[in-house]
Design a protein around this motif. Structure first.
Motif, mmCIF file in Angstrom:
data_model
loop_
_atom_site.group_PDB
_atom_site.id
_atom_site.type_symbol
_atom_site.label_atom_id
_atom_site.label_comp_id
_atom_site.label_asym_id
_atom_site.label_seq_id
_atom_site.Cartn_x
_atom_site.Cartn_y
_atom_site.Cartn_z
ATOM 1 N N THR A 359 -12.215 4.173 -0.756
ATOM 2 C CA THR A 359 -11.670 2.951 -0.297
ATOM 3 C C THR A 359 -10.174 2.687 -0.716
ATOM 4 O O THR A 359 -9.548 3.351 -1.535
ATOM 5 N N GLY A 360 -9.379 1.742 -0.248
ATOM 6 C CA GLY A 360 -8.211 1.118 -0.485
ATOM 7 C C GLY A 360 -8.364 0.135 -1.758
ATOM 8 O O GLY A 360 -9.415 -0.055 -2.192
ATOM 9 N N ASP A 362 -7.978 -2.814 -1.454
ATOM 10 C CA ASP A 362 -8.354 -4.260 -0.750
ATOM 11 C C ASP A 362 -7.617 -5.235 -0.882
ATOM 12 O O ASP A 362 -7.865 -6.501 -1.212
ATOM 13 N N GLY A 363 -6.325 -4.890 -1.026
ATOM 14 C CA GLY A 363 -5.109 -6.280 -1.307
ATOM 15 C C GLY A 363 -5.153 -6.769 -2.604
ATOM 16 O O GLY A 363 -4.669 -7.779 -2.915
ATOM 17 N N ASP A 364 -5.673 -6.102 -3.672
ATOM 18 C CA ASP A 364 -6.002 -6.580 -5.094
ATOM 19 C C ASP A 364 -5.212 -5.555 -5.809
ATOM 20 O O ASP A 364 -5.344 -4.366 -6.317
ATOM 21 N N LYS A 367 -6.566 -3.980 -9.169
ATOM 22 C CA LYS A 367 -7.041 -2.511 -9.500
ATOM 23 C C LYS A 367 -6.103 -1.418 -9.706
ATOM 24 O O LYS A 367 -6.483 -0.125 -9.552
ATOM 25 N N THR A 484 -4.418 6.963 -2.025
ATOM 26 C CA THR A 484 -5.220 5.692 -1.329
ATOM 27 C C THR A 484 -3.908 4.633 -0.974
ATOM 28 O O THR A 484 -2.755 4.920 -0.974
ATOM 29 N N ASN A 487 -3.635 -1.501 1.492
ATOM 30 C CA ASN A 487 -4.661 -2.308 2.470
ATOM 31 C C ASN A 487 -5.676 -0.942 3.024
ATOM 32 O O ASN A 487 -5.404 0.045 3.569
ATOM 33 N N ASN A 488 -6.789 -1.529 2.992
ATOM 34 C CA ASN A 488 -7.936 -0.842 3.400
ATOM 35 C C ASN A 488 -7.847 -0.235 4.920
ATOM 36 O O ASN A 488 -8.344 1.018 5.195
ATOM 37 N N SER A 489 -7.226 -0.878 5.689
ATOM 38 C CA SER A 489 -6.891 -0.611 7.109
ATOM 39 C C SER A 489 -6.216 0.396 7.645
ATOM 40 O O SER A 489 -5.873 1.250 8.444
#
Length: 682
Positions: A359-360, A362-364, A367, A484, A487-489
């Motif tokens: 996973t990325g 997620d814009g956070d 992390k 990684t 953004n997950n996308s």
């Protein structure tokens, strides 16, 4: 206060310097503009054509859907782009280029429609869909847009040779046929070529350098000044005398304190030196036992590829080692089939595993972890991301980007590498792709798209692989390298890129020699600098093996320098000079320098640029100081070609160090830097 002291009065050149001083807090930020006096005979009003087209929007898929990364340019988009290029041939501005080569007006326009028809049907190889797509992938629209005129002129020369005699004569001056035969000394010997190919962190360069250390004498060709310095210091540290030659630095072995005396062998014979140089400064006249060319895949670079081709074909080394990506094997084999040299290929695997996380972020940004390197692709965004990470995670960030002077990059890298430092995270551009040893545990792509100056383009396979490969390097080779995305996308794009094999390099960059440029310039005694540059481009013969390097940059540079009436003997020197045509400050300073060359007027850089007082408080001020540093590098570079004009080398080196210290102070306080509001410029 920043000061730009004009030398206009001393040189009596017809220029006007306008300095608009804008007080911002305790900083002084200014805009320096240099305009040609309208009373000057060299002034020419610019009248842009109303037929110019806008760049086409290419389709860029979210995923790599094919092994051929050129597919991101769809057939329809490239075809539409070509139609616009063909239509541009009708512009009077384009005909003026043909007119310079004595192409008759009647011939040019009478045959144009037929040429456009044939080209649209993909019957002209030099402007086919595949050729344009290859050029777009390598150098973007700026390079691809230059294919049209030479394609048309060669078509006319083939159909009407009797009416294109001037074109054919000009073409002979800068002929690119049998390029390998230009290097007669290298062709007189049969060299042994050893290619070391593999991914980043595979040990390929290490193996080549070990052979260089053992050699009687040798040469190392670096893609970056930082790497040339690194090898120079490495050789000295093991007691091996070494020379350093870069565009702005020259050092002999006895100038380094680590060598108390010149080493000698058991028979008391002096041990010959190693030469560490940047690729553009390669020595093709001396004979070496061993040569090393690093990052050989750069032979396809749209701006600098010619330097790798020059080194590969021209270095007189009995044993020549090439280090780089496997994609370079086919083009090297093609070139060596012409030279008759033997080739041995050694393949290397990565020393540790490289894994894409599930996973990325997620814009956070909270992390982000210690040892992470966040890669983003604009200078402004680097500072923005660093500030957000420091606020979200509490960890300080070191910063590295292309505009930052190499010396400051080393300082930032050392801060990040030092386990006792408070800088636990690195935020960088793709400048980390090569040349700096970094203890990176995980690479985080803030984005997989990069603005190329005209369009937002997805990163190439090579770029993603090169950047990702930095994870798990330098002193932590047993640690798993992680990759990684923010953004997950974007995660699937990185995964697919790392799983895929990049396409083979098809063409090598070339550019005419200084002798050819000089000969061409004297064949057209009344031609301007830009007309000479255009004549090189427009007479270039399309080739399946080579492409013309450095073209879009030279067009912009030559147009700017036209007003300074450079002597023709200086054309090639200025073509090779480290001038960033996208940096207005550097470009205008290049104008000052060109004017001094034209008038043979001695110039002291310390009378033009002064170290600022106070501290850096805005991004704009930091950018300005970086531009001042680049101008200083240009001055030092020109000193080695015109020492009597750019004479104060000692003062320039002291000023360079002072600016680097000043920049570093601004980097240390990057979190507090602010942007200047537009209303302050009103």
């Amino acid at each position: 206060m920043f000061q730009l002291r004009s030398l206009i009065v001393k040189s009596r050149a017809p220029f006007v310097a306008n300095l608009r001083v804008l007080p911002i807090s305790t900083d002084i930020y200014f805009r320096a503009t240099i305009t040609r006096s309208r009373s000057s005979t060299a002034y020419k009003k610019q009248t842009p054509s109303n037929k110019k087209w806008k760049p086409s929007e290419f389709h860029i898929p979210n995923k790599f859907s094919t092994k051929d990364e050129n597919a991101k340019y769809s057939y329809e988009a490239v075809s539409d782009f070509r139609d616009k290029l063909l239509y541009s041939l009708k512009d009077n501005e384009m005909y003026e280029r043909a007119k310079f080569l004595s192409v008759p007006h009647s011939l040019y326009f009478s045959e144009l429609q037929n040429f456009i028809k044939l080209a649209s049907q993909d019957k002209i190889d030099s402007i086919s869909i595949d050729t344009i797509r290859d050029s777009l992938t390598r150098g973007g629209e700026a390079e691809a847009s230059l294919l049209t005129m030479p394609a048309y002129l060669h078509y006319l020369a083939k159909e009407f040779p009797d009416r294109m005699t001037k074109f054919l004569t000009t073409k002979s001056f800068v002929s690119t046929e049998n390029v390998h035969l230009v290097y007669l000394n290298a062709r007189a010997m049969r060299r042994k070529i050893i290619m070391h190919v593999g991914p980043t962190n595979s040990g390929k360069t290490y193996s080549a350098l070990k052979r260089l250390e053992e050699s009687f004498n040798g040469i190392y060709c670096s893609p970056l000044r930082l790497l040339a310095h690194e090898i120079y210091n490495k050789m000295l540290s093991i007691g091996r005398p070494c020379r350093l030659i870069t565009g702005e630095d020259r050092r002999e072995p006895d100038e380094h304190e680590n060598l108390d005396e010149i080493p000698r062998d058991s028979k008391n014979n002096k041990i010959n030196t190693i030469l560490s140089c940047t690729i553009e400064m390669v020595n093709c006249s001396s004979l070496f036992e061993v040569g090393v060319i690093d990052e050989i895949q750069m032979i396809q670079d749209s701006q600098r590829g010619w330097a790798w081709t020059n080194a590969l074909l021209g270095i007189r080394a009995k044993e020549l080692h090439l280090c780089g990506e496997e994609t370079a094997i086919p083009i090297v084999q093609k070139l060596l089939s012409l030279t008759g040299d033997s080739i041995e290929i050694r393949r290397y695997d990565r020393l540790n595993e490289l894994t894409v996380e599930e996973t990325g972020l997620d814009g956070d940004w909270s992390k982000v972890k210690e040892g992470d390197c966040v890669v983003t692709f604009s200078r402004k965004n680097i500072f923005k991301v660093a500030k957000e990470i420091e606020l979200a995670s509490g960890m300080k960030c070191a910063l590295i980007y292309g505009q930052l002077p190499p010396e400051n990059r080393i300082i930032q890298a050392n801060l990040f590498n030092d386990p006792n430092s408070e800088y636990k995270v690195l935020v960088a551009s793709d400048a980390i792709g090569m040349g700096i040893n970094l203890k990176i545990k995980r690479i985080i792509f803030e984005s997989v798209y990069k603005f190329d100056g005209r369009l937002e383009r997805r990163l190439t396979l090579s770029q993603i692989k090169q950047i990702s490969g930095r994870a798990g390097r330098y002193g932590i080779s047993k640690v798993l390298g992680l990759v990684t995305t923010f953004n997950n996308s974007h995660l699937d794009t990185v995964k697919e890129a790392l799983d895929m094999k990049a396409g083979a390099i098809q063409r090598a960059g070339i550019f005419p020699s200084g002798r050819q440029i000089y000969k061409l310039a004297h064949a057209f005694p009344n031609a301007s600098f830009s007309q000479i540059v255009y004549s090189i481009i427009d007479t270039y013969s399309p080739s399946d093996l080579y492409f013309l390097s450095n073209t879009s940059h030279l067009i912009q540079l030559s147009k700017h320098l036209d007003q300074f009436k450079l002597p023709k003997s200086s054309y090639y020197t200025m073509m090779c000079a480290p001038i960033n045509h996208r940096n207005d400050f550097v470009l205008k300073m290049a104008g000052y320098f060109a004017n001094s060359i034209n008038n043979s007027t001695p110039l002291d850089i310390c009378e033009i640029i002064e170290v600022p007082k106070g501290s850096i408080r805005t991004f704009e001020t930091l950018l300005l100081v970086e531009s001042m540093h680049r101008s200083l590098i240009l001055f030092i570079w020109l000193h080695y070609y015109y020492p009597s004009i750019f004479w104060n080398l000692e003062g320039a080196l002291e000023l360079k160090l002072s600016l680097e210290n000043f920049i570093q102070s601004g980097m240390a306080n990057h979190k507090s830097l602010k942007a200047i509001e537009k209303k302050r410029f009103m």
